[in-house]
Motif scaffolding. Structure first.
Motif, PDB file in Angstrom:
ATOM      1  N   VAL A 115       6.312  87.572 -33.078  1.00  0.00           N
ATOM      2  CA  VAL A 115       6.406  87.056 -31.717  1.00  0.00           C
ATOM      3  C   VAL A 115       5.013  87.011 -31.109  1.00  0.00           C
ATOM      4  N   ARG A 116       4.832  86.110 -30.160  1.00  0.00           N
ATOM      5  CA  ARG A 116       3.511  85.924 -29.567  1.00  0.00           C
ATOM      6  C   ARG A 116       3.477  86.220 -28.068  1.00  0.00           C
ATOM      7  N   SER A 117       4.602  86.675 -27.533  1.00  0.00           N
ATOM      8  CA  SER A 117       4.626  87.003 -26.107  1.00  0.00           C
ATOM      9  C   SER A 117       5.697  88.061 -25.859  1.00  0.00           C
ATOM     10  N   VAL A 118       5.595  88.696 -24.711  1.00  0.00           N
ATOM     11  CA  VAL A 118       6.606  89.675 -24.320  1.00  0.00           C
ATOM     12  C   VAL A 118       7.956  88.986 -24.171  1.00  0.00           C
ATOM     13  N   HIS A 119       7.940  87.777 -23.623  1.00  0.00           N
ATOM     14  CA  HIS A 119       9.192  87.029 -23.449  1.00  0.00           C
ATOM     15  C   HIS A 119       9.878  86.802 -24.798  1.00  0.00           C
ATOM     16  N   GLU A 120       9.119  86.358 -25.812  1.00  0.00           N
ATOM     17  CA  GLU A 120       9.682  86.152 -27.156  1.00  0.00           C
ATOM     18  C   GLU A 120      10.198  87.466 -27.731  1.00  0.00           C
ATOM     19  N   ALA A 121       9.446  88.550 -27.540  1.00  0.00           N
ATOM     20  CA  ALA A 121       9.867  89.855 -28.061  1.00  0.00           C
ATOM     21  C   ALA A 121      11.164  90.287 -27.387  1.00  0.00           C
ATOM     22  N   HIS A 122      11.240  90.103 -26.082  1.00  0.00           N
ATOM     23  CA  HIS A 122      12.437  90.480 -25.330  1.00  0.00           C
ATOM     24  C   HIS A 122      13.652  89.693 -25.818  1.00  0.00           C
ATOM     25  N   GLN A 123      13.487  88.395 -26.034  1.00  0.00           N
ATOM     26  CA  GLN A 123      14.589  87.564 -26.532  1.00  0.00           C
ATOM     27  C   GLN A 123      15.039  88.032 -27.914  1.00  0.00           C
ATOM     28  N   LEU A 124      14.086  88.300 -28.796  1.00  0.00           N
ATOM     29  CA  LEU A 124      14.410  88.743 -30.146  1.00  0.00           C
ATOM     30  C   LEU A 124      15.136  90.082 -30.128  1.00  0.00           C
ATOM     31  N   LEU A 125      14.640  91.015 -29.336  1.00  0.00           N
ATOM     32  CA  LEU A 125      15.255  92.343 -29.271  1.00  0.00           C
ATOM     33  C   LEU A 125      16.661  92.279 -28.687  1.00  0.00           C
ATOM     34  N   GLU A 126      16.867  91.423 -27.697  1.00  0.00           N
ATOM     35  CA  GLU A 126      18.218  91.239 -27.155  1.00  0.00           C
ATOM     36  C   GLU A 126      19.137  90.617 -28.196  1.00  0.00           C
ATOM     37  N   ALA A 127      18.637  89.625 -28.936  1.00  0.00           N
ATOM     38  CA  ALA A 127      19.452  88.976 -29.967  1.00  0.00           C
ATOM     39  C   ALA A 127      19.840  89.958 -31.064  1.00  0.00           C
ATOM     40  N   GLU A 128      18.953  90.887 -31.383  1.00  0.00           N
ATOM     41  CA  GLU A 128      19.219  91.894 -32.410  1.00  0.00           C
ATOM     42  C   GLU A 128      19.982  93.094 -31.853  1.00  0.00           C
ATOM     43  N   ARG A 129      20.232  93.082 -30.554  1.00  0.00           N
ATOM     44  CA  ARG A 129      20.925  94.177 -29.866  1.00  0.00           C
ATOM     45  C   ARG A 129      20.209  95.521 -30.057  1.00  0.00           C
ATOM     46  N   ALA A 130      18.895  95.471 -29.986  1.00  0.00           N
ATOM     47  CA  ALA A 130      18.096  96.688 -30.139  1.00  0.00           C
ATOM     48  C   ALA A 130      18.329  97.603 -28.942  1.00  0.00           C
ATOM     49  N   ALA A 131      18.644  98.856 -29.213  1.00  0.00           N
ATOM     50  CA  ALA A 131      18.920  99.812 -28.142  1.00  0.00           C
ATOM     51  C   ALA A 131      17.669 100.613 -27.775  1.00  0.00           C
ATOM     52  N   ARG A 132      16.881 100.996 -28.777  1.00  0.00           N
ATOM     53  CA  ARG A 132      15.663 101.771 -28.548  1.00  0.00           C
ATOM     54  C   ARG A 132      14.541 101.128 -29.350  1.00  0.00           C
ATOM     55  N   VAL A 133      13.425 100.898 -28.688  1.00  0.00           N
ATOM     56  CA  VAL A 133      12.294 100.230 -29.324  1.00  0.00           C
ATOM     57  C   VAL A 133      11.028 101.023 -29.022  1.00  0.00           C
ATOM     58  N   TYR A 134      10.209 101.232 -30.033  1.00  0.00           N
ATOM     59  CA  TYR A 134       8.927 101.912 -29.870  1.00  0.00           C
ATOM     60  C   TYR A 134       7.862 100.849 -29.623  1.00  0.00           C
ATOM     61  N   VAL A 135       7.159 100.963 -28.518  1.00  0.00           N
ATOM     62  CA  VAL A 135       6.095 100.021 -28.157  1.00  0.00           C
ATOM     63  C   VAL A 135       4.793 100.803 -28.127  1.00  0.00           C
ATOM     64  N   ASP A 136       3.758 100.285 -28.787  1.00  0.00           N
ATOM     65  CA  ASP A 136       2.488 100.997 -28.840  1.00  0.00           C
ATOM     66  C   ASP A 136       1.342 100.005 -28.752  1.00  0.00           C
ATOM     67  N   GLY A 137       0.220 100.478 -28.284  1.00  0.00           N
ATOM     68  CA  GLY A 137      -0.967  99.643 -28.162  1.00  0.00           C
ATOM     69  C   GLY A 137      -1.239  99.334 -26.698  1.00  0.00           C
ATOM     70  N   GLY A 138      -2.470  99.521 -26.269  1.00  0.00           N
ATOM     71  CA  GLY A 138      -2.833  99.384 -24.862  1.00  0.00           C
ATOM     72  C   GLY A 138      -2.373  98.109 -24.187  1.00  0.00           C
TER      73      GLY A 138
END
Length: 118
Positions: free
Chosen positions: A16-39
């Motif tokens: 993914v190349r944006s937060v919006h794309e990541a959010h869409q992907l995570l919702e589609a995968e029904r991700a409940a907990r996600v680890y986010v790292d990096g400033g």
């Protein structure tokens, strides 16, 4: 970006190349907990109202100069301490906080994030 191996129905790792794309992907995968790292990544997810918990690790070193941990944020981010623990062998203190969405913006309501170089 993935917290688990790709699903059996698709052996490709999504990029993914944006937060919006990541959010869409995570919702589609029904991700409940996600680890986010990096400033910059954390800054972008915070700005989008998508972080609900954050752990800050404090090392027993005082730095004379350097970059701010979260860079510039458009709004103050209210945190409520959930818990903490330390480890004697390395002297690290870890504090976990609940993140509260800034007033006037709902969680998941995104805005444009500039300078997300990857």
């Amino acid at each position: 970006m993935c917290s688990a191996p790709p699903s059996p129905r698709n052996d490709k790792t999504p990029v993914v190349r944006s937060v919006h794309e990541a959010h869409q992907l995570l919702e589609a995968e029904r991700a409940a907990r996600v680890y986010v790292d990096g400033g910059r990544t954390i800054q972008a997810f915070l700005a989008a109202g998508l972080i609900d918990e954050i752990t800050v690790s404090i090392a027993p070193v005082l730095l004379g100069r350097g970059r701010r941990l979260f860079g510039d944020l458009d709004n103050d981010v209210l945190l409520t301490l959930r818990g903490h623990h330390s480890t004697h062998d390395d002297g690290l203190l870890r504090a976990t906080y609940d993140v509260h969405t800034p007033v006037g913006r709902k969680a998941g309501q995104e805005k444009t994030v500039e300078g997300m170089g990857r």
